[in-house]
Design an enzyme around this catalytic site. Sequence first.
Site, PDB file in Angstrom:
ATOM      1  N   HIS A   1     -12.095  26.786   5.339  1.00  0.00           N
ATOM      2  CA  HIS A   1     -13.407  26.143   5.266  1.00  0.00           C
ATOM      3  C   HIS A   1     -13.669  25.255   6.483  1.00  0.00           C
ATOM      4  O   HIS A   1     -14.169  24.138   6.365  1.00  0.00           O
ATOM      5  CB  HIS A   1     -13.574  25.366   3.956  1.00  0.00           C
ATOM      6  CG  HIS A   1     -13.755  26.275   2.789  1.00  0.00           C
ATOM      7  ND1 HIS A   1     -12.692  26.874   2.149  1.00  0.00           N
ATOM      8  CD2 HIS A   1     -14.880  26.707   2.175  1.00  0.00           C
ATOM      9  CE1 HIS A   1     -13.149  27.626   1.169  1.00  0.00           C
ATOM     10  NE2 HIS A   1     -14.476  27.554   1.160  1.00  0.00           N
TER      11      HIS A   1
ATOM     12  N   GLU B   1      -9.937  40.420   9.485  1.00  0.00           N
ATOM     13  CA  GLU B   1     -11.267  39.814   9.419  1.00  0.00           C
ATOM     14  C   GLU B   1     -12.117  40.436   8.323  1.00  0.00           C
ATOM     15  O   GLU B   1     -12.909  39.767   7.691  1.00  0.00           O
ATOM     16  CB  GLU B   1     -12.002  40.023  10.744  1.00  0.00           C
ATOM     17  CG  GLU B   1     -11.732  38.992  11.754  1.00  0.00           C
ATOM     18  CD  GLU B   1     -12.689  39.084  12.922  1.00  0.00           C
ATOM     19  OE1 GLU B   1     -12.646  38.172  13.738  1.00  0.00           O
ATOM     20  OE2 GLU B   1     -13.473  40.032  13.035  1.00  0.00           O
TER      21      GLU B   1
ATOM     22  N   CYS C   1     -21.659  39.043  17.210  1.00  0.00           N
ATOM     23  CA  CYS C   1     -20.547  38.121  16.965  1.00  0.00           C
ATOM     24  C   CYS C   1     -20.637  36.857  17.819  1.00  0.00           C
ATOM     25  O   CYS C   1     -19.862  35.923  17.627  1.00  0.00           O
ATOM     26  CB  CYS C   1     -19.212  38.816  17.195  1.00  0.00           C
ATOM     27  SG  CYS C   1     -18.891  40.107  15.973  1.00  0.00           S
TER      28      CYS C   1
ATOM     29  N   HIS D   1     -16.885  31.069  12.795  1.00  0.00           N
ATOM     30  CA  HIS D   1     -16.660  30.996  14.236  1.00  0.00           C
ATOM     31  C   HIS D   1     -17.797  31.709  14.947  1.00  0.00           C
ATOM     32  O   HIS D   1     -18.637  32.350  14.327  1.00  0.00           O
ATOM     33  CB  HIS D   1     -15.288  31.575  14.631  1.00  0.00           C
ATOM     34  CG  HIS D   1     -15.152  33.054  14.462  1.00  0.00           C
ATOM     35  ND1 HIS D   1     -14.196  33.782  15.121  1.00  0.00           N
ATOM     36  CD2 HIS D   1     -15.826  33.961  13.717  1.00  0.00           C
ATOM     37  CE1 HIS D   1     -14.282  35.059  14.786  1.00  0.00           C
ATOM     38  NE2 HIS D   1     -15.268  35.186  13.923  1.00  0.00           N
TER      39      HIS D   1
ATOM     40  N   HIS E   1     -21.010  32.950  12.492  1.00  0.00           N
ATOM     41  CA  HIS E   1     -20.805  33.791  11.316  1.00  0.00           C
ATOM     42  C   HIS E   1     -19.454  33.455  10.693  1.00  0.00           C
ATOM     43  O   HIS E   1     -18.639  32.771  11.294  1.00  0.00           O
ATOM     44  CB  HIS E   1     -20.883  35.286  11.674  1.00  0.00           C
ATOM     45  CG  HIS E   1     -19.801  35.740  12.601  1.00  0.00           C
ATOM     46  ND1 HIS E   1     -19.796  35.471  13.959  1.00  0.00           N
ATOM     47  CD2 HIS E   1     -18.668  36.436  12.362  1.00  0.00           C
ATOM     48  CE1 HIS E   1     -18.716  35.998  14.513  1.00  0.00           C
ATOM     49  NE2 HIS E   1     -18.002  36.581  13.569  1.00  0.00           N
TER      50      HIS E   1
ATOM     51  N   HIS F   1     -16.019  34.583   7.946  1.00  0.00           N
ATOM     52  CA  HIS F   1     -15.143  35.628   7.413  1.00  0.00           C
ATOM     53  C   HIS F   1     -14.318  35.048   6.276  1.00  0.00           C
ATOM     54  O   HIS F   1     -14.051  33.848   6.242  1.00  0.00           O
ATOM     55  CB  HIS F   1     -14.159  36.144   8.472  1.00  0.00           C
ATOM     56  CG  HIS F   1     -14.784  36.813   9.627  1.00  0.00           C
ATOM     57  ND1 HIS F   1     -15.279  38.090   9.563  1.00  0.00           N
ATOM     58  CD2 HIS F   1     -14.993  36.387  10.901  1.00  0.00           C
ATOM     59  CE1 HIS F   1     -15.757  38.424  10.747  1.00  0.00           C
ATOM     60  NE2 HIS F   1     -15.595  37.402  11.577  1.00  0.00           N
TER      61      HIS F   1
END
Length: 110
Positions: A65, A99, A24, A14, A28, A30
């Site tokens: 994914h 996260e 952010c 996201h 990137h 998680h």
Amino acid sequence: MYTVIKTIEVSGAHRLNLSYRSKCENLHGHNWKITVYCRSKELNRDGMVVDFSHLKDIIKERLDHRYINDIVDFNPTAENIARWIADQIPTCFKVEVQESENNTAVYEKD
């Protein structure tokens, strides 16, 4: 009152839209750990609040994914994702979205 708790791990990417500069804002990913809490006063005809595998399927199908910004129509912060997941599951009253090791957001319905 019956309560079930299911933890699911999903990988996704996201980017955040923020009012300040932050790394952010860049794309990137998680490996989120999502914990879903569901409850009911009565069990369904199968003797469950909700099937654990159905919880897993609901979350994995929508988020695993995936590029989260394409899935939701809001800023995909951990807090907003937690609320969105809770809204997807009728018996859900609380969701934790972790996260990273030290960063967890919790949404709980009133």
